[in-house]
Write a protein that holds these residues in place. Structure first.
Motif, PDB file in Angstrom:
ATOM      1  N   VAL A  62      31.600  42.320  43.395  1.00 59.66           N
ATOM      2  CA  VAL A  62      32.675  43.197  43.864  1.00 59.66           C
ATOM      3  C   VAL A  62      33.741  43.181  42.784  1.00 59.66           C
ATOM      4  N   ILE A  64      37.443  44.317  42.066  1.00 56.72           N
ATOM      5  CA  ILE A  64      38.731  44.836  42.516  1.00 56.72           C
ATOM      6  C   ILE A  64      39.444  45.474  41.324  1.00 56.72           C
ATOM      7  N   LYS A  65      40.166  46.546  41.585  1.00 53.85           N
ATOM      8  CA  LYS A  65      40.876  47.252  40.514  1.00 53.85           C
ATOM      9  C   LYS A  65      42.281  46.671  40.330  1.00 53.85           C
ATOM     10  N   ASN A 114      34.966  53.678  40.497  1.00 48.73           N
ATOM     11  CA  ASN A 114      34.303  53.187  41.704  1.00 48.73           C
ATOM     12  C   ASN A 114      34.851  51.852  42.200  1.00 48.73           C
ATOM     13  N   PRO A 116      37.068  49.328  44.180  1.00 46.32           N
ATOM     14  CA  PRO A 116      37.957  49.373  45.349  1.00 46.32           C
ATOM     15  C   PRO A 116      39.315  48.755  45.029  1.00 46.32           C
ATOM     16  N   TYR A 118      40.901  47.012  47.332  1.00 44.70           N
ATOM     17  CA  TYR A 118      40.842  45.716  48.014  1.00 44.70           C
ATOM     18  C   TYR A 118      39.470  45.573  48.654  1.00 44.70           C
ATOM     19  N   HIS A 119      39.163  44.358  49.049  1.00 45.20           N
ATOM     20  CA  HIS A 119      37.880  44.074  49.690  1.00 45.20           C
ATOM     21  C   HIS A 119      38.118  43.097  50.828  1.00 45.20           C
ATOM     22  N   LYS A 144      49.564  53.139  47.442  1.00 47.39           N
ATOM     23  CA  LYS A 144      48.381  52.448  46.937  1.00 47.39           C
ATOM     24  C   LYS A 144      48.678  51.633  45.679  1.00 47.39           C
TER      25      LYS A 144
END
Length: 244
Positions: A62, A64-65, A114, A116, A118-119, A144
């Protein structure tokens, strides 16, 4: 045994990333959650992204950005150079892409797009690059940009009196939504710590890789920490984002 491992900010330090993953001894069944800021600082930002794309084809990851990833994404899309980004590691990132083809740059752009913001996993653990401000949780966050720029979540956790229970009326409501919260963005080295820090139910995994610190990884179940060498030792001919 399946593990979930959180990995802090990398900032173009591919040597540190590979070093810490070797220490983790990643298995096929592991899940790796990266906290953002893959680029900007050391000389191998584009190479970090290529490595992560290839890693994600073998291991469940995963990504995260982070705020630096947003800046790099915008540059890959438009070639417009944000002046703030340029002086905070963007210059080194642009230079790292010199030998990458247009097709490879498009692949990297799609990778950033692509990511997210958050996760939330099955154990109600939240992963976000910087923080959030809504008392109702991340789903109700209006702006955001907060997910990758906020520092108030960490500041609040640090100043929260340890004697205050979660049942107390004054306990911050935004902390109550999640079992644990994992962040990056604000280096623990700012607080004279070279290891991940814990305050309330928030864990900060950014141990200053952009500057003179390390890339860190944490096994979320055992809380065992794995760390690279200090980045200046791995890139002795570079300054990263150090000013002195």
């Amino acid at each position: 045994m399946m593990r979930t491992v959180a990995i802090g900010d990398i900032h173009g330090g591919l040597r540190a990333l590979t070093q810490v993953l070797n220490k983790v001894e990643v298995k096929d069944e592991d899940t790796l959650i990266f906290m953002g800021d893959y680029v900007d600082g050391w000389s191998e930002s584009a190479q970090v992204i290529q490595f992560l794309i290839e890693l994600s084809e073998k291991i469940n990851c995963v990504f995260i950005k982070g705020n630096h990833d947003v800046w790099c994404e915008n540059w890959l899309r438009s070639e417009d150079v944000n002046p703030v980004w340029y002086i905070h590691g963007g210059k080194e990132t642009i230079e790292s892409y010199e030998l990458f083809s247009e097709e490879e740059k498009k692949q990297h752009l799609a990778f950033f797009e692509n990511m997210p913001l958050y996760h939330l996993d099955d154990e109600n653990r939240l992963f976000v690059h910087a923080g959030f401000t809504s008392m109702h949780g991340v789903a109700k966050e209006v702006y955001k940009e907060t997910f990758y720029f906020d520092r108030t979540l960490w500041e609040m956790a640090l100043t929260l009196d340890k004697s205050i229970s979660e049942d107390a009326l004054v306990y911050p409501k935004r902390l109550k939504h999640y079992k644990e919260i994992y962040i990056g963005h604000t280096p623990t080295t700012n607080f004279n710590s070279n290891v991940p820090m814990h305050a309330a139910n928030v864990w900060n995994i950014d141990t200053g890789a952009a500057f003179k610190g390390k890339v860190s990884a944490m096994d979320l179940s055992s809380k065992e920490v794995f760390q690279s060498d200090n980045l200046p030792a791995l890139y002795p001919d570079e300054k990263g984002r150090n000013k002195d």
